[in-house]
Design an enzyme around this catalytic site. Sequence first.
Site, PDB file in Angstrom:
ATOM      1  N   GLU A 153      -0.512   5.599  -1.583  1.00  0.00           N
ATOM      2  CA  GLU A 153      -0.955   5.564  -2.982  1.00  0.00           C
ATOM      3  C   GLU A 153      -1.073   6.954  -3.593  1.00  0.00           C
ATOM      4  O   GLU A 153      -2.158   7.382  -4.041  1.00  0.00           O
ATOM      5  CB  GLU A 153      -2.298   4.825  -3.082  1.00  0.00           C
ATOM      6  CG  GLU A 153      -2.191   3.366  -2.708  1.00  0.00           C
ATOM      7  CD  GLU A 153      -3.486   2.560  -2.883  1.00  0.00           C
ATOM      8  OE1 GLU A 153      -4.544   3.183  -3.043  1.00  0.00           O
ATOM      9  OE2 GLU A 153      -3.426   1.324  -2.875  1.00  0.00           O
ATOM     10  N   GLU A 317       0.113  -4.094   0.234  1.00  0.00           N
ATOM     11  CA  GLU A 317      -1.293  -4.400   0.467  1.00  0.00           C
ATOM     12  C   GLU A 317      -1.703  -5.564  -0.428  1.00  0.00           C
ATOM     13  O   GLU A 317      -1.253  -5.673  -1.572  1.00  0.00           O
ATOM     14  CB  GLU A 317      -2.209  -3.212   0.108  1.00  0.00           C
ATOM     15  CG  GLU A 317      -2.075  -2.003   0.974  1.00  0.00           C
ATOM     16  CD  GLU A 317      -3.094  -0.914   0.598  1.00  0.00           C
ATOM     17  OE1 GLU A 317      -4.081  -1.241  -0.099  1.00  0.00           O
ATOM     18  OE2 GLU A 317      -2.885   0.241   0.982  1.00  0.00           O
TER      19      GLU A 317
END
Lengths: 682, 682, 682
Positions: A153, A317
């Site tokens: 991320e 995710e």
Amino acid sequence: MTAQLNVSDFLHGGDYNPEQWLDHPEIIDQDFNFFKEANINDVTLGIFSWAQLEPEEGKFDFSWLDDIFDRAEAQNGHVILATPSGAKPRWLAEKYPEVLRTNEDGSKNIFGERHNHCYTSPVYRQKVQEINRKLAERYGHRKSLILWHISNEYGGSCYCDLCQDAFRDWLKAKYHTLDNLNRAYWAKFWSHTYTSWDQVHSPSPLGDQTLLGLNLDWKRFVTDRTIDFYEAEIKPLRELTPNIPITTNFMGGNPPESHVHYDLDYQKFAQHVDIVSWDSYPNWANDYESTAHLAMKTALMNDVMRSLKHQNYLIMESTPSQVNWHPYNRAKLPGMHQMGSLQQVAHGADAVNYFQLHQSRGSSEMFHGAVITHQLSDKTRIFKEVAQVGQDLVNLKPAKATHYQSAKVAIVYDYDNMWALDDSRNYSNETKKYWRTIQEHYQYFWEHDIPVDLISTQDDLTPYTLVIDPMHFMMSEAFTEKLRDYVQQGGHLVGTYMTGIVDKNFLAYLGGWPQALHDVYGVEFQETTTLYPKQHNHVAAFDKTYTVNDYADTVTVDTAQSLATYQDDFFAGSSALTKNTCGKGTAYYVAARTEEAFLEDFYDQLADEFSLKPDLPIEKQGPTVSIQVREKAGQQFFFVINFSEKPATVTTTKSLTEVLSGQNVAAGTQALKPFDVKVYTV
Amino acid sequence: MTAQLNVSDFLHGGDYNPEQWLDHPEIIDQDFNFFKEANINDVTLGIFSWAQLEPEEGKFDFSWLDDIFDRAEAQNGHVILATPSGAKPRWLAEKYPEVLRTNEDGSKNIFGERHNHCYTSPVYRQKVQEINRKLAERYGHRKSLILWHISNEYGGSCYCDLCQDAFRDWLKAKYHTLDNLNRAYWAKFWSHTYTSWDQVHSPSPLGDQTLLGLNLDWKRFVTDRTIDFYEAEIKPLRELTPNIPITTNFMGGNPPESHVHYDLDYQKFAQHVDIVSWDSYPNWANDYESTAHLAMKTALMNDVMRSLKHQNYLIMESTPSQVNWHPYNRAKLPGMHQMGSLQQVAHGADAVNYFQLHQSRGSSEMFHGAVITHQLSDKTRIFKEVAQVGQDLVNLKPAKATHYQSAKVAIVYDYDNMWALDDSRNYSNETKKYWRTIQEHYQYFWEHDIPVDLISTQDDLTPYTLVIDPMHFMMSEAFTEKLRDYVQQGGHLVGTYMTGIVDKNFLAYLGGWPQALHDVYGVEFQETTTLYPKQHNHVAAFDKTYTVNDYADTVTVDTAQSLATYQDDFFAGSSALTKNTCGKGTAYYVAARTEEAFLEDFYDQLADEFSLKPDLPIEKQGPTVSIQVREKAGQQFFFVINFSEKPATVTTTKSLTEVLSGQNVAAGTQALKPFDVKVYTV
Amino acid sequence: MTAQLNVSDFLHGGDYNPEQWLDHPEIIDQDFNFFKEANINDVTLGIFSWAQLEPEEGKFDFSWLDDIFDRAEAQNGHVILATPSGAKPRWLAEKYPEVLRTNEDGSKNIFGERHNHCYTSPVYRQKVQEINRKLAERYGHRKSLILWHISNEYGGSCYCDLCQDAFRDWLKAKYHTLDNLNRAYWAKFWSHTYTSWDQVHSPSPLGDQTLLGLNLDWKRFVTDRTIDFYEAEIKPLRELTPNIPITTNFMGGNPPESHVHYDLDYQKFAQHVDIVSWDSYPNWANDYESTAHLAMKTALMNDVMRSLKHQNYLIMESTPSQVNWHPYNRAKLPGMHQMGSLQQVAHGADAVNYFQLHQSRGSSEMFHGAVITHQLSDKTRIFKEVAQVGQDLVNLKPAKATHYQSAKVAIVYDYDNMWALDDSRNYSNETKKYWRTIQEHYQYFWEHDIPVDLISTQDDLTPYTLVIDPMHFMMSEAFTEKLRDYVQQGGHLVGTYMTGIVDKNFLAYLGGWPQALHDVYGVEFQETTTLYPKQHNHVAAFDKTYTVNDYADTVTVDTAQSLATYQDDFFAGSSALTKNTCGKGTAYYVAARTEEAFLEDFYDQLADEFSLKPDLPIEKQGPTVSIQVREKAGQQFFFVINFSEKPATVTTTKSLTEVLSGQNVAAGTQALKPFDVKVYTV
């Protein structure tokens, strides 16, 4: 260079950090048994494991990771291997403080948290390349390794002196001369003229914050700097493992707005990954919107991710239950996990991965949902629902080689435009709502199962029958011409209020709209009225009256035809919706922000006129059931999902096979339980 | 070492800073006349007087303070003498900058305000000990000196390098090895492994903020460091005046929540003082709750303070009228001062002291209420109401040697648990509301005049018939066993949702609840549902239905009996309240947060079953009249207070003496004016 | 030294920054054509032009400015020339960092934005004087130059060491000794005694924030420091161009409160300018109040500005359409520009100037409204409305030599009082609302076309029949005596709750009110009750009952007569409004904050009693039409404005001339369109 992900099954698995349990091997044994039980076939390893892999500078310990690879392979599992740059070890920060990020106000971080290293630091780049090289050397040829997961991320920015220098270099490469820079930033205003490159500094609460061009360039630079760092990260991997594809997990879609990720231009970044993957965390079971409304917003986010490369993508995710960072961390209700997971597959996901497989016992994410919870049990509600999805994905294997159906409708969105619009000192900051506007235009199509691509200004428009281009405030002249070409050659275009105001340098277009916009829409923009929240206008169209909120452009009509008129204010009677024929195509200008019903009626006309509605062997009532199609040559899979806590029915118009159950289904009424999913094929 | 406070009267007085008026001795003369008039029998001297006592480093001036002692003694008054460490002189900060506090973000304070010295600085400790020694030497044997008042409202923390070192030492003493530290902090997660003690740093907005164990240890350290400083402060006093008792004024109960003091663990700190004293500032006459509701919350705070040492305590500060720091600084209505002052006495206070006796003419607290206001008059409403309370306390002298009645009910609260719960990344930060939950459980008992102790996990449980242990999220294994022992030996226990989740290291219990909790409650915790504000469940129990808000645990029932069931959501029909027999006792698990009516009905059953209701010679109607009992061998005093702006009545069931008026009262109906107080004895 | 502005026309023009278009001279050509078309007769040049005028240190380029002067003169235009100190060039900040401001928390600015130089820096003062001298030398004798415009919107403050030293010097000059300083700051409280001048520091979030005297002195110092800088700025101008008047543009009246400018004491600053000018930005067409209500607040702001020097003033900035910094940047509706522009003229403005004449193409203010917009057209709605006002001002030339009618009513306001009241730790910060209270007292008079001056405590009171002095919390003893003298000699006075509490050192008056206040009002102040928002009292007066909000003083009545009584709370029955005869005059004390209707009825009685209502040849219905009068010997001009989106009528009672149209109008009903303006004369 592009490598392909070659896996014949849908992926089902996720982040696994067994380094937390090395002193309890029986827990790791049990984990792998549970994986098998839940049809988990991939583990993502190594995220944030740097301190475990390199406990002291230059001393590496891969033994534990070797073991996990062995275990995965022993049950024919896949491994996604992460580079560990998202969280540096303490010793690294202690020895080389330059790797720590400097904040916007000039304060320097100490060690802590994660995702906060300087993207410029030569030391950090070197250390990351070293460990990445080690990982590639050791695991690059493991049969289980299917994908590199780069860092985690990516986000944020650093304002240290190294980054300031890099920014100056970036500007020099872009503008060449200070004169060009001054012109682009309109720097004569307020005596902001630069007379030396050394005077350039990032926007700062202690310095410039309203030099609009600078603000925008800094955001562009941050994307480029992040990609530059990423390219440095992957260099040893490309060299040593050219056939292993590379991704990094993107973000977006978080509550309450389900907004596209804001800080990095993913349309640009996506060109640098082999396959798009992202982390999806809708807050199902919230109390402020219907499940169907959140499903619409989540469908849009999936379409965004698929459209980045116009390819299938991965859910890297998601949570099997709840997260730990929403304002209210409510778990999914029974059935919602299947509903949400298969929605993603329906829109083109080839993986359903979780953060995380085994819940951390302590620290900040100890209460983030996981497949294996602190109860260490396969009897929990969560585990059973995960196992159900695992079984579903096995059953769906015939649909694995499919792609999402091709779309005839495209909605344009653009990062420069979003950033510029939000930073423009005009209108009202409270009501700009660019992404919500995208959602409002998307909603009609989702509710009618009409596929949509979410495209960039770089994309080819010609495959689309209808292109929708909302609130395109900052638009390059090149794109105005691209729109004109598209329409002239037969395309259909919808534009809206607040379009074509500034060029790519954030300088106003002078003397009215760029000629191409004038040509394509057949109107001339006059002024935008910004309404206060309690103020409204009304539009008469399609034999109805609709409320106007927030914004109302006034235009003078040239070659266009007026389809709707304002009812109030000094511009009552003037056009609020126009249609213009331009070459072989048509262009509509929606001059005001209206209640949703207006867009619904408007697009329903266009859908009929341009034959946009799909021809499906399944009929539904109402918009809370969604039907999405994945297809390959000769076969279609219809994902029918009931986004409601109430039962529903659909009607199959011919005999079909329901893939999850394997049953043949005769034509007729099919019942859907709350949050139910059916996948039909012929 | 413990010294006793030996005073035969109730104390009535408070903070007095005559150093402000040394150039106007006629004002000081008048003040002492007014004190006599209002039955003020104690003055608290020297708070924040350092600059007056030591105008230059090493040069002391006690002459003015000698004079005030003389004046107090001349009218047989008591003196409470404060150490001046709460506000350092400018010259001290100028010469020794290390005494100034460093903030969480690393910024260093300059001189200003108060209560903001470093608790570690050796220089500050030395200078404080020097002046304290001087005070003890000079005033320690004054007959009027009854009590030391150490510093003022200790609070806050310092993040300087000295404090960081002290924190490291504290951690070394606790964990011994880095390996233990890493395990306790679950530091492998996110590569946070410590490889050197030098890497340890307090939580910081520039560094770690989500290492839960670190956050909690820092809070524990701050309490310990504050106590360590306090112990250094009192060293010369213990040495020179071993018979003079020592206190420091605690805080708590401030609007709007009337919350127990948060930042320091007073349950620990209280072990270091000879007598508990505190500063009580309820905002009587507010507009968002009834007087009775605030009275309940204030009663609870008084019970908290009394329970710290299970002894009578002192009100060290209160306002005769208004404060100057509430959002709305409304003065008490006529009668409220008596009502509020005697409520405190009823719950065990042996002093009613004010901040302050004479209003400061300037600076920040010039508009805080005081006995003698800027009007310099004994004709003000405030003065008259203070004098009334002074007379009341004289009349109450027969009740002086009493203690608050002994309680059969205890509510457990715990600082570690409160801090951990608030920092846990789970549930919803908006709705955890630990202290409000304590209040909700307490309310029934207050409304029914059933005495309650507020106890710590260190307290002995065996004196209590009923122990209530709400939201005990962080619970040591030792305490789980203490609870089991208590119930097995015949105690009765009530526990609630969100209990027994983590151990004292903030690590999750694995494999389900600790065995002792399972044994005692006879159920197994499954999951907590966090409801959004607009979402509710319902519970059916006691032939009624009650609304559920915020939280609903689901449990599987083992040996327990189900007394109530959920009505909605996927867990409809499962148990929401259970009762388990365990050894000679019983344990109830309240699985959900409900509307208050549920607790009322539930506790009413328990009160009957366990004979908790008091046997009083006074009967009341409705919950706005409160009856509290102080007692000594052979005599009880019944404090009857009308917490309402409306008149009320009570019925005396036998002949009694009303102490404030000195009148005998025959059995029958007794009228109470608004906010009225009666004290009956047999 | 005072110079006069000698212009025979109303000024119509504004800020013009052609340096942005030097590479497009055709745009500048067109601009001047447009100026002529819109009757624009002045340009304000050079604001923020420093980087263009002095591109390198010591190298000046005036050629472009010469050209603009030439162009202005070629069409007989006026020039207002600005000094460029409001925005420094980058090279100046780079070479001399001391010119950059230091913030309250000690952080140092980098270059950026504007209005943020240190007011003390010797270098900055020198550089400013140099360029100002150059400008005066070069343009001081240009025939078009009518006025100096010094810097721009002075504001803010600097906390650098140079400024700290200047503050210390300022305090030394004020207090002479530390003993005096300590006494004034009541510094013995909390051991804040200063023992060295070096210990003095500005209020700081890292140090003192509640030393009330210090806070107030810092605010006073900031005004004085700003004026000191301004005086340094104008020194070369006074020397070289003694006959050119000087102004600096003041601020105030911004949404949503239309509050007087807060940070600088303009009552003091105004003594240093030759003519007052200000920047007026009401948000006409908002959604939370009626146009008339905003007109009332804006009228008040204009009366404030006129009253500063009791002279006509200039509108230095206003927008022809919208600004870019309101929360909602809505443009004026058709007609509002004329309405708002002529309202200002009606109240005494001799200029209607705009920010800005030609919209900037880029940077922060690119979307602020301008006469010539990005459309580069004279066909826009904005341009036409500006041209209309230009024509109006030409038509109004006969009214140019007039002044606003003289007022018999004055309202006192005071900066020290406003600052002190807001900083006082008493009452409620939420509800002090000093300026809104001024507006509430003003409203009656505006609605009844009774002229009002807004005066300072330094002004002569004797010209006024009625003086209103609301919430005069901080009042010097001198002013209490001035009020007594005024009333004794026959004046009429209205005072309110929260008056006469502290002296100019922020020290409480002891022993009750100053004698003069007691004498004048004939009552003695007892206490102020601060009500919570949901709490109300009521007042019975004038045969009605009125609601009391927020504050209610209780007073004991001495020589006064009670005109109204409280209805609730413990002070029910006591006086809420009193009238006292004192010498030849009367004084009223309004003890509580009431709903507006109370003030309306009260002032209506006073207006009748003291003959305050104007005698006009025009009669109106209702308060949304306003009639203001400008006059000179022998002639009056009646500005009649309809502040409503609905049509209205007025009745002329004799034959009049309507100046804008030039038509003669017989007595009778005259129609007003929405937002219409008529100017009548006999």
